[in-house]
Design a protein around this motif. Structure first.
Motif, PDB file in Angstrom:
ATOM      1  N   ILE A 188    -115.521  11.087  19.976  1.00 23.06           N
ATOM      2  CA  ILE A 188    -116.481  10.190  20.639  1.00 23.06           C
ATOM      3  C   ILE A 188    -115.785   8.848  20.833  1.00 23.06           C
ATOM      4  N   ASP A 189    -115.550   8.505  22.081  1.00 21.30           N
ATOM      5  CA  ASP A 189    -114.839   7.270  22.401  1.00 21.30           C
ATOM      6  C   ASP A 189    -115.888   6.192  22.695  1.00 21.30           C
ATOM      7  N   ALA A 190    -116.128   5.352  21.688  1.00 13.51           N
ATOM      8  CA  ALA A 190    -117.217   4.370  21.801  1.00 13.51           C
ATOM      9  C   ALA A 190    -116.658   2.970  22.083  1.00 13.51           C
ATOM     10  N   ALA A 191    -115.751   2.891  23.063  1.00 14.07           N
ATOM     11  CA  ALA A 191    -115.096   1.620  23.381  1.00 14.07           C
ATOM     12  C   ALA A 191    -116.098   0.514  23.727  1.00 14.07           C
ATOM     13  N   TYR A 192    -117.242   0.900  24.306  1.00 14.03           N
ATOM     14  CA  TYR A 192    -118.218  -0.107  24.768  1.00 14.03           C
ATOM     15  C   TYR A 192    -119.467  -0.156  23.888  1.00 14.03           C
ATOM     16  N   ALA A 193    -119.363   0.434  22.682  1.00 11.28           N
ATOM     17  CA  ALA A 193    -120.544   0.587  21.809  1.00 11.28           C
ATOM     18  C   ALA A 193    -121.292  -0.723  21.602  1.00 11.28           C
ATOM     19  N   SER A 199    -102.570   1.044  18.138  1.00 11.01           N
ATOM     20  CA  SER A 199    -102.201   0.066  19.146  1.00 11.01           C
ATOM     21  C   SER A 199    -103.070   0.318  20.387  1.00 11.01           C
ATOM     22  N   GLY A 200    -104.297  -0.151  20.310  1.00 13.56           N
ATOM     23  CA  GLY A 200    -105.288   0.176  21.335  1.00 13.56           C
ATOM     24  C   GLY A 200    -105.874   1.548  21.035  1.00 13.56           C
ATOM     25  N   SER A 201    -107.100   1.789  21.525  1.00 11.87           N
ATOM     26  CA  SER A 201    -107.623   3.147  21.304  1.00 11.87           C
ATOM     27  C   SER A 201    -106.853   4.150  22.146  1.00 11.87           C
ATOM     28  N   ASP A 202    -106.169   3.683  23.191  1.00 10.46           N
ATOM     29  CA  ASP A 202    -105.276   4.567  23.958  1.00 10.46           C
ATOM     30  C   ASP A 202    -104.317   5.311  23.031  1.00 10.46           C
ATOM     31  N   GLU A 203    -103.752   4.577  22.076  1.00 10.77           N
ATOM     32  CA  GLU A 203    -102.786   5.230  21.176  1.00 10.77           C
ATOM     33  C   GLU A 203    -103.492   6.293  20.335  1.00 10.77           C
ATOM     34  N   LEU A 204    -104.709   5.999  19.919  1.00 10.40           N
ATOM     35  CA  LEU A 204    -105.427   6.951  19.065  1.00 10.40           C
ATOM     36  C   LEU A 204    -105.847   8.193  19.854  1.00 10.40           C
ATOM     37  N   ILE A 205    -106.189   7.997  21.123  1.00 12.08           N
ATOM     38  CA  ILE A 205    -106.506   9.147  21.995  1.00 12.08           C
ATOM     39  C   ILE A 205    -105.260  10.040  22.078  1.00 12.08           C
ATOM     40  N   ALA A 206    -104.113   9.410  22.357  1.00 12.09           N
ATOM     41  CA  ALA A 206    -102.859  10.171  22.505  1.00 12.09           C
ATOM     42  C   ALA A 206    -102.499  10.861  21.191  1.00 12.09           C
ATOM     43  N   ASN A 222    -119.771   5.895  28.927  1.00 16.80           N
ATOM     44  CA  ASN A 222    -118.588   6.304  29.678  1.00 16.80           C
ATOM     45  C   ASN A 222    -118.082   5.188  30.602  1.00 16.80           C
ATOM     46  N   ASN A 223    -116.784   5.107  30.688  1.00 21.01           N
ATOM     47  CA  ASN A 223    -116.109   4.298  31.703  1.00 21.01           C
ATOM     48  C   ASN A 223    -115.555   5.294  32.709  1.00 21.01           C
ATOM     49  N   PRO A 224    -115.834   5.184  33.985  1.00 23.37           N
ATOM     50  CA  PRO A 224    -116.412   4.053  34.721  1.00 23.37           C
ATOM     51  C   PRO A 224    -117.894   4.176  35.079  1.00 23.37           C
ATOM     52  N   ARG A 240    -112.818   3.376  18.467  1.00 21.68           N
ATOM     53  CA  ARG A 240    -113.339   2.058  18.855  1.00 21.68           C
ATOM     54  C   ARG A 240    -112.178   1.163  19.300  1.00 21.68           C
ATOM     55  N   THR A 241    -112.515   0.103  19.998  1.00 28.00           N
ATOM     56  CA  THR A 241    -111.464  -0.791  20.488  1.00 28.00           C
ATOM     57  C   THR A 241    -111.791  -2.257  20.238  1.00 28.00           C
ATOM     58  N   PHE A 242    -110.744  -3.063  20.162  1.00 24.96           N
ATOM     59  CA  PHE A 242    -110.894  -4.523  20.110  1.00 24.96           C
ATOM     60  C   PHE A 242    -110.676  -5.138  21.498  1.00 24.96           C
ATOM     61  N   SER A 243    -110.521  -4.273  22.513  1.00 23.65           N
ATOM     62  CA  SER A 243    -110.189  -4.787  23.848  1.00 23.65           C
ATOM     63  C   SER A 243    -111.401  -5.263  24.631  1.00 23.65           C
ATOM     64  N   LYS A 244    -112.588  -4.831  24.234  1.00 24.54           N
ATOM     65  CA  LYS A 244    -113.759  -5.106  25.066  1.00 24.54           C
ATOM     66  C   LYS A 244    -114.556  -6.273  24.478  1.00 24.54           C
ATOM     67  N   LEU A 280    -103.594  -7.846  22.871  1.00 24.23           N
ATOM     68  CA  LEU A 280    -102.893  -7.569  21.606  1.00 24.23           C
ATOM     69  C   LEU A 280    -102.785  -6.085  21.312  1.00 24.23           C
ATOM     70  N   ARG A 281    -103.579  -5.268  21.974  1.00 21.29           N
ATOM     71  CA  ARG A 281    -103.604  -3.808  21.795  1.00 21.29           C
ATOM     72  C   ARG A 281    -104.058  -3.447  20.395  1.00 21.29           C
ATOM     73  N   LEU A 282    -105.328  -3.218  20.233  1.00 24.44           N
ATOM     74  CA  LEU A 282    -105.847  -2.882  18.914  1.00 24.44           C
ATOM     75  C   LEU A 282    -107.077  -1.978  19.038  1.00 24.44           C
ATOM     76  N   GLY A 283    -107.028  -0.866  18.309  1.00 25.96           N
ATOM     77  CA  GLY A 283    -108.172   0.038  18.264  1.00 25.96           C
ATOM     78  C   GLY A 283    -108.282   0.627  16.872  1.00 25.96           C
TER      79      GLY A 283
HETATM   80  C1  LIG Z   1    -113.654   4.567  27.495  1.00 26.81           C
HETATM   81  C2  LIG Z   1    -112.414   3.827  27.125  1.00 26.81           C
HETATM   82  N1  LIG Z   1    -111.712   4.240  26.091  1.00 26.81           N
HETATM   83  C3  LIG Z   1    -110.592   3.600  25.710  1.00 26.81           C
HETATM   84  C4  LIG Z   1    -110.120   2.514  26.405  1.00 26.81           C
HETATM   85  C5  LIG Z   1    -108.822   1.917  25.995  1.00 26.81           C
HETATM   86  O1  LIG Z   1    -108.971   0.854  25.194  1.00 26.81           O
HETATM   87  P1  LIG Z   1    -107.730   0.155  24.497  1.00 26.81           P
HETATM   88  O2  LIG Z   1    -107.515  -1.108  25.225  1.00 26.81           O
HETATM   89  O3  LIG Z   1    -108.199  -0.026  23.090  1.00 26.81           O
HETATM   90  O4  LIG Z   1    -106.558   1.082  24.563  1.00 26.81           O
HETATM   91  C6  LIG Z   1    -110.814   2.044  27.504  1.00 26.81           C
HETATM   92  C7  LIG Z   1    -110.291   0.891  28.269  1.00 26.81           C
HETATM   93  O5  LIG Z   1    -110.658   0.614  29.357  1.00 26.81           O
HETATM   94  C8  LIG Z   1    -111.988   2.715  27.870  1.00 26.81           C
HETATM   95  O6  LIG Z   1    -112.671   2.320  28.941  1.00 26.81           O
END
Ligand SMILES: Cc1ncc(COP(=O)(O)O)c(C=O)c1O
Length: 372
Positions: A195-200, A95-102, A168-170, A225-229, A236-239
């Protein structure tokens, strides 16, 4: 009195170690009082919106929402596997990559352990570490870029995970495939490199690789990876995660049985298969990222080159021209950006690449601000 002392003196329920050390994550603002449709450039959402096919799939699901979703995310894992050439058995959806990080942190770290991340890395890494009583270890960067040698120097017997957002974000900076491989090669085998490739999908550099090849080579690397970007499904929260079978097995034991909702699954399949929509979003970013970067640099603002869908201008110290003043000036004109104090970058604002009109408006408004 601190929250912790206060808690000790009370006799009620006490949360786990570390939890009261967490400063809750504050997301980008979405509203401005008195403004009907503000320009929202605070959360690195997609400029172009979702694929029409993803929206249609989402709508088509409406009559079925009384059903539990497919707990194994099978169709989505199969679609991701097809598009990226990966074995679906080694993919976990979240449910978002946030969930996978946690989840990764919960599975592999606990009280007394350390979770290493780059100083200006994504805030969910230290929050996740504290939530299990582990210690987040922030490693200094060089030129707002993750520093492989410094990260390796901060790894100890207690380290369980190293998180690198790439890009990296930000900060918008990235490590080359070679540098990431060097990082992995320097880690003890029990330490996981996440490796968090949210913006790959936005990255346009020959020496970049999102992490798939490293996952395939090593037993201790996962890619998130994420579907948010670029896929524009943040609501919808998907990673998803790609990793070695042993780590995938561990995460599958711990995740909720229906951790991804049915709407996200349906829209996700359509979105990942709509490669034309992804190409359009990428082309848009390829045009506007350099455009906005150049416009802001012309105003005398310092910018670290970004490879994501956002820029991070640094403002002067002068209270009339600093980041807080710029934020307020933009806000008064209906434009929401993101303050960066929480990331230790109070002199900067993070501005997401928007539509053509939004980019032109934010550039013109900042030009006015700098000249005012
Ligand atoms: C580097 C990075 N990882 C993960 C996320 C979280 O993405 P998600 O919306 O899939 O939880 C973000 C969202 O801003 C992000 O910038």
């Amino acid at each position: 009195m601190t929250d912790k002392q206060d808690m000790k003196e009370k006799t009620g329920p006490v949360p786990g170690p570390g939890i009261l050390d967490i400063a809750p994550y504050i997301g980008g603002e979405a509203k401005i009082e008195g403004v009907d449709r503000p320009i929202r450039l605070a959360s690195n959402e997609s400029a172009l919106g979702p694929s029409a096919k993803a929206v249609a799939a989402y709508r088509a699901l409406a009559g079925d929402i009384f059903r539990y979703p497919d707990g194994g995310s099978e169709a989505l894992r199969a679609a991701i596997g097809r598009v990226h050439g990966l074995d679906p058995a080694r993919i976990v959806c979240g449910s978002g990559s946030d969930e996978l990080i946690a989840l990764m942190i919960r599975c592999y770290a606990g009280v007394g352990d350390e979770v290493v991340y780059s100083r200006h890395g994504f805030l969910m890494y230290p929050i996740g570490a504290k939530s299990v009583g582990a210690t987040p270890v922030a490693v200094p960067e060089k030129s707002l870029t993750a520093d492989v040698d410094a990260i390796l120097a901060h790894v100890t017997d207690k380290t369980k995970l190293v998180f690198v957002a790439n890009p990296n974000n930000p900060t918008g900076t990235y490590l080359s495939e070679r540098e990431l491989a060097r990082l992995q090669a320097g880690l003890p085998p029990h330490v996981i490199l996440a490796i968090d490739a949210a913006y790959a999908e936005f990255v346009n550099r020959n020496d970049y690789e999102p992490g798939i090849r490293l996952v395939d080579k090593a037993e201790n690397v996962v890619m998130l990876r994420t579907f948010s970007k670029i896929y524009a499904l943040a609501g919808l929260r998907l990673g998803w995660m790609y990793g070695p079978p042993a780590i995938v097995d561990v995460v599958n034991r711990v995740r909720g049985p229906f951790n991804v909702n049915a709407a996200a699954l349906a829209a996700g399949v359509a979105a990942v298969e709509d490669t034309e929509a992804v190409a359009r979003a990428r082309a848009h970013n390829d045009k506007w990222l350099p455009w906005l970067s150049e416009r802001l640099a012309r105003l005398g603002l310092e910018l670290t080159p970004s490879v994501g869908n956002f820029v991070l201008p640094r403002f002067p110290d002068d209270p009339k021209r600093n980041a807080d003043a710029a934020f307020a000036y933009l806000q008064q004109r209906g434009i929401i950006t993101r303050k960066m104090g929480g990331y230790g970058l109070p002199a900067c604002l993070r501005i997401t690449i928007g539509t053509s009109e939004e980019n032109e408006k934010v550039a013109a408004t900042l030009a006015e601000f700098m000249a005012s």
